[in-house]
Design a protein around this motif. Sequence first.
Motif, mmCIF file in Angstrom:
data_model
loop_
_atom_site.group_PDB
_atom_site.id
_atom_site.type_symbol
_atom_site.label_atom_id
_atom_site.label_comp_id
_atom_site.label_asym_id
_atom_site.label_seq_id
_atom_site.Cartn_x
_atom_site.Cartn_y
_atom_site.Cartn_z
ATOM 1 N N GLY A 1 44.544 34.206 44.413
ATOM 2 C CA GLY A 1 44.083 35.079 43.334
ATOM 3 C C GLY A 1 45.189 35.413 42.338
ATOM 4 O O GLY A 1 44.987 35.370 41.132
ATOM 5 N N SER B 1 43.199 37.409 39.869
ATOM 6 C CA SER B 1 42.126 38.171 40.524
ATOM 7 C C SER B 1 42.533 38.528 41.946
ATOM 8 O O SER B 1 43.483 37.952 42.492
ATOM 9 C CB SER B 1 40.832 37.339 40.559
ATOM 10 N N GLU C 1 32.611 45.129 35.546
ATOM 11 C CA GLU C 1 33.847 44.520 36.034
ATOM 12 C C GLU C 1 34.942 45.572 36.101
ATOM 13 O O GLU C 1 35.052 46.405 35.206
ATOM 14 C CB GLU C 1 34.309 43.393 35.099
ATOM 15 N N HIS D 1 39.124 45.898 36.388
ATOM 16 C CA HIS D 1 40.375 45.157 36.233
ATOM 17 C C HIS D 1 41.541 46.129 36.348
ATOM 18 O O HIS D 1 41.365 47.336 36.192
ATOM 19 C CB HIS D 1 40.437 44.497 34.850
ATOM 20 N N HIS E 1 41.600 40.819 37.831
ATOM 21 C CA HIS E 1 40.171 41.119 38.000
ATOM 22 C C HIS E 1 39.966 41.497 39.469
ATOM 23 O O HIS E 1 40.152 40.673 40.350
ATOM 24 C CB HIS E 1 39.372 39.870 37.617
ATOM 25 N N THR E 2 39.605 42.756 39.715
ATOM 26 C CA THR E 2 39.543 43.217 41.103
ATOM 27 C C THR E 2 38.118 43.340 41.656
ATOM 28 O O THR E 2 37.935 43.358 42.869
ATOM 29 C CB THR E 2 40.233 44.597 41.254
#
Length: 318
Positions: free
Chosen positions: A20, A27, A248, A250, A277-278
């Motif tokens: 990630g 991410s 989303e 982030h 991006h979590t």
Amino acid sequence: MSVKSLALFLDGNSREVLQGLTSLPKSLPAKLFYDAAGSALFEQITDLPEYYLTSTEQSIFERYAPEMVQAAGGASTIVELGAGTARKTMLILRAALALHPAIRFIPVDVSGFALEVAENRVRAELPQVAVHPLVMDYTQRSSALAELSGRKLVLFIGSSIGNFEPMAASALLRRLRSSLAPGDSLLLGTDMRKPVEALLPAYDDSAGVTAQFNLNVLARLNREYDADFVLTQFDHRVLWNERASRIEMHLESCCDQVVNINALDISIPFARGETIHTENSYKFSPIMIESIASNAGFQIEQAWCDERNWFTITLLRA
Ligand code: AVJ
């Protein structure tokens, strides 16, 4: 050694963290939120006035739990995926006990800490229920569920399915279905599409708890991977992605910086404004639920909503 070949030797979370953070855009998997600290923060989120999901879903259970367990054919084994501390589940367990004197409850979660709270809660409030917690990542393949005897009801509530992209959600449900017998059922909780004015504050609350929850993933990497993220150098960002129908989350780097993840022997450069991006949190329409269910080979049996149609609980039959 390349990142790809190094990743072959790593297990579980390490591999996903490495992949990630070396991807562009960067991410991290949402399941990393739920260590002991993150599970406690999530519990706090569910009590926030802006976070309508939990109270709305709870109100549906309050009204319809007896109908739901009836429709599920009086299952005696209740499995809950991503159970957390299993607060909402009490209503289903109570309703199930009214139909069946011997109920077995198997809460599944990646957080052993949350499961301990769940187990103590059920033991205290419903001592008739036999609790068997299972610390497991339900996104990983497992035969644990298939080995359980008796009629099963699987709970996958709280809109946890919303963390998965539609194809992955179907694949997950399909795998789940393969460990069920004909007649077993699944209760699926989904947060529905609604005005963005209601969605954004739910993920960007005024008390800043969700920001802390998001940043905790970096604190966790510092603790578990000997990383040196400076939490004050990342900002919580939330956006509504209309095309994908998802919220989303982030984390945005507020300066140029390099972060070392010592346990993985890697340094990660961040440009100012670059994001990790979590989380994705999909918001559903009835058609999206139908398509995910049918792609997974499930039949929709019945569905229950609140008055605003903000949340839906769907009964799927294997
Ligand atoms: C547990 C995945 C349903 O997406 O609303 C809460 C997690 N993230 N606030 C959600 C979450 C930010 C939550 N789910």
